[in-house]
Write an enzyme that holds these catalytic residues in place. Structure first.
Site, short mmCIF file in Angstrom:
data_model
loop_
_atom_site.label_atom_id
_atom_site.label_comp_id
_atom_site.label_asym_id
_atom_site.label_seq_id
_atom_site.Cartn_x
_atom_site.Cartn_y
_atom_site.Cartn_z
N PHE A 91 0.86 -1.18 0.00
CA PHE A 91 0.00 0.00 0.00
C PHE A 91 0.90 1.23 0.00
O PHE A 91 1.79 1.35 0.84
CB PHE A 91 -0.93 0.03 1.22
CG PHE A 91 -1.84 1.22 1.22
CD1 PHE A 91 -2.97 1.24 0.41
CD2 PHE A 91 -1.56 2.34 1.99
CE1 PHE A 91 -3.81 2.35 0.37
CE2 PHE A 91 -2.39 3.46 1.96
CZ PHE A 91 -3.53 3.46 1.15
N ASP A 125 9.11 2.78 1.65
CA ASP A 125 7.93 3.49 2.12
C ASP A 125 7.82 3.22 3.62
O ASP A 125 7.41 2.14 4.03
CB ASP A 125 6.68 3.00 1.36
CG ASP A 125 5.40 3.68 1.84
OD1 ASP A 125 5.40 4.26 2.95
OD2 ASP A 125 4.39 3.61 1.12
N LYS A 130 2.35 9.95 8.43
CA LYS A 130 1.63 9.48 9.61
C LYS A 130 2.13 10.10 10.92
O LYS A 130 1.75 11.21 11.23
CB LYS A 130 1.63 7.94 9.64
CG LYS A 130 0.72 7.36 8.53
CD LYS A 130 0.22 5.97 8.81
CE LYS A 130 -0.97 5.60 7.95
NZ LYS A 130 -0.66 5.04 6.63
C1 LIG Z 1 -0.87 5.40 5.20
C2 LIG Z 1 0.13 4.97 4.20
C3 LIG Z 1 0.31 5.66 2.98
C4 LIG Z 1 -0.56 6.81 2.57
O1 LIG Z 1 -0.49 7.90 3.41
P1 LIG Z 1 -1.63 9.05 3.31
O2 LIG Z 1 -1.19 10.09 4.29
O3 LIG Z 1 -2.93 8.40 3.64
O4 LIG Z 1 -1.61 9.54 1.90
C5 LIG Z 1 1.31 5.22 2.12
N1 LIG Z 1 2.09 4.17 2.44
C6 LIG Z 1 1.95 3.48 3.59
C7 LIG Z 1 2.86 2.36 3.89
C8 LIG Z 1 0.96 3.85 4.51
O5 LIG Z 1 0.80 3.14 5.63
#
Ligand SMILES: *Cc1c(COP(=O)(O)O)cnc(C)c1O
Length: 389
Positions: free
Chosen positions: A129, A214, A243
């Site tokens: 994700f 990420d 986050k």
């Molecule tokens: C939450 C998340 C995102 C997206 O972040 P947003 O602030 O919702 O755009 C991308 N990558 C990972 C691994 C995430 O947990």
């Protein structure tokens, strides 16, 4: 008539009046132990006094000025992140997906600047994700994210994680980089084998590819290190954070090594809000707290205690929970029952958790939880398991 609010979410019918540390006070008059942290965001707890002070003080002076002018707080925050990580430079965004967009653009720009614009494809892993923008859903490649939003943006290929020979076989003359979450959060806290990460690094070095982590969910202390890459010692070329970086104030960051960062010259990328005085002041405070002596050691220690207690519960209720996954306070309970059944039962016992893929209940407590709160959680979990067993 449809609701005025777009129906793209399906929230639980519960709202909150205020929060304090690891607790939330519901409009139903009850106090909840928050083991979801707004999906790994409020890692210092709710209404942390230093954060409240940073916001009120900065808001009373200057919230926004745009990047038409220098922002000293932004420069300071960038320096703090550079000092605390592998990176040489940082770009600030307002969200995780935007931080990833920057990283993905950096990969293309790097090869373009090096006379290899035919190398633009990024290899990603199934069940990843990376956000909800057109590029980040294309990167993750999951059908449930892409459904209805075609044509899919070109430039991304997905393979299962874990098999380095498959990665080698999937690299073409067009491949520019590899993006991976060191622990796949949304898909149910799937911990990537550190040996696989090491093999990816070696392969990227051999093939001249860029490695992008990420760390939007795993970063900012969640795993007991400031960033999860520190566990494996595998250093990426690009890394994203968001986050918990703002503890609830929206801010993201894209960190990169010099050879990549220097390609992003004036005019190549930007954001109106990105790195504004308020956001960078808050994130600066978060970084100060998390990099203070002993903070991360304590997270690792309390994470160990929680894990130990959880193993005891799993041993007693094998028909409810089959496995504990994760590192530090980035934990997942793989359920034998429906994960939503365990989540609902926990909520009835005044504990909030977050759903994850692969039938997992994610435990994402604030990093400041104490032993009493762990005991409180375990008592609720045992009661929930007793009902579901
Ligand atoms: C939450 C998340 C995102 C997206 O972040 P947003 O602030 O919702 O755009 C991308 N990558 C990972 C691994 C995430 O947990």
């Amino acid at each position: 008539m449809i609701p005025a609010l777009l129906s793209n979410y399906a929230p639980t019918d519960l709202s909150f009046e205020k929060g304090e540390g690891a607790y939330l006070f519901g409009n139903d008059g009850r106090r909840y132990l928050d083991f979801s942290s707004g999906i790994a965001v409020t890692s210092l707890g709710h209404a942390h006094p230093d954060i409240v002070e940073a916001i009120t003080d900065q808001a009373s002076k200057l919230m926004h000025i745009s990047n038409l002018f220098r922002i000293p707080g932004q420069e300071e925050l960038a320096q703090k992140l550079v000092d605390a990580t592998f990176a040489d430079a940082v770009y600030f965004s307002n969200s995780g997906a935007e931080a990833n967009e920057c990283g993905l653009k950096m990969i293309r720009k790097y090869f373009s600047d090096n006379g290899q614009s035919e190398r633009y494809r990024v290899l990603a892993f199934e069940n990843s994700f990376h956000g909800r923008t057109l590029a980040t859903i294309a990167a993750a490649g999951q059908a449930k994210l892409l459904e209805g939003f075609g044509p899919v943006m070109d430039g991304f290929d997905q393979i299962p994680a874990g098999d380095i020979e498959l990665v080698k076989a999937s690299i073409t003359p067009e491949t520019a980089g590899i993006i991976i979450e060191p622990i796949m959060g949304e898909s149910g806290i799937q911990v990537i084998d550190p040996d696989f990460l090491r093999a990816l690094r070696t392969l990227c070095d051999e093939e001249g590819l860029l490695l992008m982590f990420d760390e939007i969910q795993t970063g900012m202390g969640r795993t007991g290190k400031l960033f999860a890459y520190e566990h494996s010692g595998v250093v990426p070329d690009i890394m994203t954070s968001a986050k918990a970086l703002g503890n609830g104030f929206p801010i993201g960051a894209c960190l990169a090594v010099e050879k990549v960062a220097k390609c992003m010259v004036a005019g190549t990328h930007g954001s109106t809000y990105g790195g504004n005085p308020l956001g960078t002041r808050v994130a600066g405070t978060v970084v100060d707290i998390m990099t203070a002596d002993g903070f991360m050691d304590r997270v690792a220690q309390i994470g160990g205690h929680l894990k130990q207690a959880l193993h005891g519960v799993i041993d007693r209720y094998p028909t409810v929970i089959e496995e504990l996954r994760g590192v530090g306070l980035h934990l997942g309970l793989k359920c034998k029952v429906e994960n939503t059944a365990l989540l609902d039962a926990l909520r009835k016992h005044s504990v909030l958790t977050a759903k994850g893929g692969d039938n997992v209940v994610r435990l994402l407590p604030p990093l400041i939880i104490d032993e009493d709160q762990i005991r409180e959680f375990i008592t609720a979990l045992e009661a929930a398991c007793e009902e579901l067993a």
